[in-house]
Design a protein around this motif. Structure first.
Motif, PDB file in Angstrom:
ATOM      1  N   LEU A   1       0.724  -1.280  -0.013  1.00 17.27           N
ATOM      2  CA  LEU A   1      -0.039   0.144   0.117  1.00 17.27           C
ATOM      3  C   LEU A   1       0.654   1.103  -0.151  1.00 17.27           C
ATOM      4  N   SER A   2       2.054   1.165   0.735  1.00 21.63           N
ATOM      5  CA  SER A   2       2.885   2.178   0.478  1.00 21.63           C
ATOM      6  C   SER A   2       3.402   2.808  -0.637  1.00 21.63           C
ATOM      7  N   LYS A   3       3.376   1.658  -1.537  1.00 22.63           N
ATOM      8  CA  LYS A   3       3.922   1.975  -2.909  1.00 22.63           C
ATOM      9  C   LYS A   3       2.819   2.945  -3.822  1.00 22.63           C
ATOM     10  N   ILE A   4       1.572   2.544  -3.562  1.00 20.56           N
ATOM     11  CA  ILE A   4       0.601   3.505  -4.067  1.00 20.56           C
ATOM     12  C   ILE A   4       0.361   4.812  -3.622  1.00 20.56           C
ATOM     13  N   LYS A   5       0.444   4.705  -2.060  1.00 17.93           N
ATOM     14  CA  LYS A   5       0.429   6.311  -1.442  1.00 17.93           C
ATOM     15  C   LYS A   5       1.516   7.141  -2.013  1.00 17.93           C
ATOM     16  N   SER A   6       2.738   6.411  -2.356  1.00 19.29           N
ATOM     17  CA  SER A   6       3.932   7.428  -2.659  1.00 19.29           C
ATOM     18  C   SER A   6       3.644   8.096  -3.926  1.00 19.29           C
ATOM     19  N   MET A   7       2.538   7.424  -4.646  1.00 16.95           N
ATOM     20  CA  MET A   7       2.352   8.077  -6.041  1.00 16.95           C
ATOM     21  C   MET A   7       0.874   8.824  -5.922  1.00 16.95           C
ATOM     22  N   THR A   8       0.318   8.963  -4.776  1.00 19.87           N
ATOM     23  CA  THR A   8      -0.950   9.609  -4.694  1.00 19.87           C
ATOM     24  C   THR A   8      -0.641  10.973  -3.628  1.00 19.87           C
ATOM     25  N   THR A   9      -0.609  10.670  -2.400  1.00 21.29           N
ATOM     26  CA  THR A   9      -0.325  11.876  -1.592  1.00 21.29           C
ATOM     27  C   THR A   9       1.214  11.858  -1.009  1.00 21.29           C
ATOM     28  N   VAL A  10       1.859  11.084  -1.418  1.00 24.04           N
ATOM     29  CA  VAL A  10       3.316  10.946  -1.022  1.00 24.04           C
ATOM     30  C   VAL A  10       3.386  10.659   0.360  1.00 24.04           C
ATOM     31  N   ASN A  11       2.903  11.365   1.359  1.00 24.98           N
ATOM     32  CA  ASN A  11       2.790  10.986   2.719  1.00 24.98           C
ATOM     33  C   ASN A  11       1.683  11.620   3.364  1.00 24.98           C
ATOM     34  N   THR A  12       1.548  11.378   4.674  1.00 23.66           N
ATOM     35  CA  THR A  12       0.317  12.183   5.457  1.00 23.66           C
ATOM     36  C   THR A  12       1.158  13.196   6.166  1.00 23.66           C
ATOM     37  N   PRO A  13       0.265  14.542   6.049  1.00 22.81           N
ATOM     38  CA  PRO A  13       1.228  15.673   6.684  1.00 22.81           C
ATOM     39  C   PRO A  13       1.864  15.524   8.002  1.00 22.81           C
ATOM     40  N   ALA A  14       2.981  15.646   8.176  1.00 19.60           N
ATOM     41  CA  ALA A  14       3.873  15.414   9.501  1.00 19.60           C
ATOM     42  C   ALA A  14       3.150  16.127  10.607  1.00 19.60           C
ATOM     43  N   VAL A  15       2.769  17.403  10.310  1.00 19.22           N
ATOM     44  CA  VAL A  15       2.150  18.238  11.433  1.00 19.22           C
ATOM     45  C   VAL A  15       0.890  17.998  11.851  1.00 19.22           C
ATOM     46  N   SER A  16       0.049  17.377  11.051  1.00 21.46           N
ATOM     47  CA  SER A  16      -1.121  16.726  11.228  1.00 21.46           C
ATOM     48  C   SER A  16      -1.037  15.459  12.050  1.00 21.46           C
ATOM     49  N   GLN A  17      -0.023  14.648  11.846  1.00 23.65           N
ATOM     50  CA  GLN A  17       0.284  13.377  12.699  1.00 23.65           C
ATOM     51  C   GLN A  17       0.698  14.003  13.966  1.00 23.65           C
ATOM     52  N   ALA A  18       1.473  14.886  14.021  1.00 28.78           N
ATOM     53  CA  ALA A  18       1.999  15.474  15.155  1.00 28.78           C
ATOM     54  C   ALA A  18       0.840  15.990  16.031  1.00 28.78           C
ATOM     55  N   VAL A  19      -0.088  16.339  15.653  1.00 32.28           N
ATOM     56  CA  VAL A  19      -1.418  16.813  16.265  1.00 32.28           C
ATOM     57  C   VAL A  19      -2.053  15.502  16.971  1.00 32.28           C
ATOM     58  N   ILE A  20      -2.469  14.676  16.217  1.00 34.04           N
ATOM     59  CA  ILE A  20      -2.806  13.478  16.607  1.00 34.04           C
ATOM     60  C   ILE A  20      -1.935  12.609  17.659  1.00 34.04           C
TER      61      ILE A  20
END
Length: 450
Positions: free
Chosen positions: A297-316
């Motif tokens: 799934l990581s391969k697909i994500k790398s070609m869509t959103t690249v990654n989930t924003p680190a700042v959003s992840q930091a909040v959660i």
């Protein structure tokens, strides 16, 4: 000599017939239409939006949560300031940087035990659906089984990806395992391959239905027998009216049949747009190559959103750290709020539609055991025309149910959401709704559905 002539072909727009067929599907307009109606009738009481309650948070909480996460990195992991800066300001790991905190949280809250490497952190649960569907559905014969009515996000994602969908009528207790087995047989008989079943086991959107514990065990047995994967989406599982806690399918899963789709939109804050996938299935390849589905799934994500924003992840991440990775306990106030609201909604309906009126009007509704949504049947076509009249003349909004069905059903049903209101507004909103339903039933007694 250079050609300085200009084209005489006039500019033209794009032919919708040459764009993807999903763009002409009414389903993709459904949410935009509801938002447009809500903005035009901003004074109306809205039972339409399934928005979480905002009362537990303040804007300054965001900075505190980020600080809690960075303190965790420095204190518990021994990171330097430069490492923390890179974590927040750079792209980061494709599968996410709070995967270990999520793995601890789902074990504490749901008894789900997966390695952190099995977690994919996504941009909301909608991306989680897209990634999983894109990975699993490889041929035109691969078919997604969905109970009907169904959440429009998954049916919309399937249409964007040109995935075949086969509907299963939903009963009062969600999809029946025997009906799932029968649907799989129907798909095979028609030359298809039943690949996976999507379901929301607790307080489903839009119906509010919940799957009993014995049916959850039977569903896992059917999945093994029919060689199905189960796509479990459970955003409302915390919010029981009765306090009963039913095990998730993933916590009962012993054969890695369940891919669990999660979201922090309801249990934390939707503005962060952080979801996750628990994908611990092994994937086999040439030369005895083995990986986790999460890695694929990581391969697909790398070609869509690249990654989930680190700042959003930091909040959660900060919220998870502050709660000791126990979100169910941290959500105690929200759980009580939503339970009280559903009680208020059911009580207001009982008061506004006494038994003689129920029989005379032909109105009924279910009584969900929790969650955000309630399903109501009315004696007229609950379509966009009726919704506009309800908003304009009676000051109350609701959601037509027809877009949630895959078979053209639901034309005389509407969905009520009580998540973003307080009991006083719920009481007044139901009074307005009762006046609208009574008037609409009298105005169009013979109007055909649709």
């Amino acid at each position: 000599m250079a050609d300085t002539s200009t084209s005489t072909v006039p500019p033209r727009g794009l032919n919708i017939g040459e764009l993807h067929a999903s763009l002409t599907d009414p389903l993709l307009d459904a949410m935009n239409f509801l938002n447009e109606v809500a903005s035009r009738f901003s004074d109306a009481i809205s039972f339409a939006a399934g928005r979480p309650w905002e009362g537990a948070f303040e804007p300054e909480d965001l900075a505190r949560l980020v600080r809690s996460y960075t303190d965790h990195l420095e204190r518990d992991r021994g990171w330097s300031r430069d490492q923390v800066r890179t974590q927040l300001f750079q792209y980061g790991r494709t599968n996410g940087v709070i995967h270990d905190l999520i793995a601890r949280t789902v074990e504490n809250d749901e008894g789900i035990r997966v390695a952190p490497e099995s977690v994919v952190v996504t941009v909301g649960c909608q991306e989680a659906m897209l990634l999983v569907l894109r990975a699993l559905f490889a041929t035109p014969e691969d078919t997604l089984l969905i109970s009907s009515p169904a959440y429009v996000g998954v049916t919309g994602a399937a249409r964007l990806l040109d995935i075949r969908v086969h509907s299963i009528p939903e009963g009062p207790a969600g999809p029946d395992p025997d009906a799932v087995a029968a649907a799989a047989a129907e798909v095979r008989a028609a030359g298809g391959r039943p690949r996976a079943l999507y379901l929301v086991p607790d307080f489903a959107n839009p119906s509010g239905a919940s799957v009993p514990v014995d049916c959850r065990h039977r569903m896992l047995e059917v999945a093994a027998r029919e060689d199905l994967l189960l796509l479990e989406d459970n955003p409302y599982g915390f919010f029981s009216r009765t306090g009963e806690r039913r095990p998730t399918l993933k916590s009962l899963d012993r054969d890695r049949r369940v891919i669990h789709l999660g979201s922090f939109a309801k249990t934390a804050l939707p503005g962060a747009r952080v979801g996750y996938i628990l994908a611990d299935q092994e994937v086999f390849g040439p030369g005895d190559r083995r990986t986790l589905l999460a890695d694929e799934l990581s391969k697909i994500k790398s070609m869509t959103t690249v990654n989930t924003p680190a700042v959003s992840q930091a909040v959660i991440g900060g919220l998870l750290v502050e709660s000791g990775c126990r979100l169910r306990e941290a959500n105690a106030e929200s759980i009580a709020f939503y339970a009280a609201n559903m009680d208020a909604l059911v009580g207001a309906l009982d008061r506004s539609f006494p038994e003689p009126d129920l029989t005379r009007l032909g109105v009924s509704w279910n009584r969900p055991e929790g969650g955000f949504f309630l399903l109501m049947t009315v004696p007229f076509a609950a379509d966009v025309k009726a919704l506009e009249r309800s908003a304009r003349e009676f000051g109350v909004l609701w959601t037509p149910m027809s877009d949630f069905y895959l078979d053209g059903d639901g034309t005389r049903q509407l969905r009520l959401s009580c998540s973003a209101l307080d009991p006083r507004r719920i009481e007044e909103g139901v009074r307005r709704l009762a006046r609208f339903i009574t008037d609409q039933a009298a105005a169009e007694p013979d109007r055909p559905p649709g």
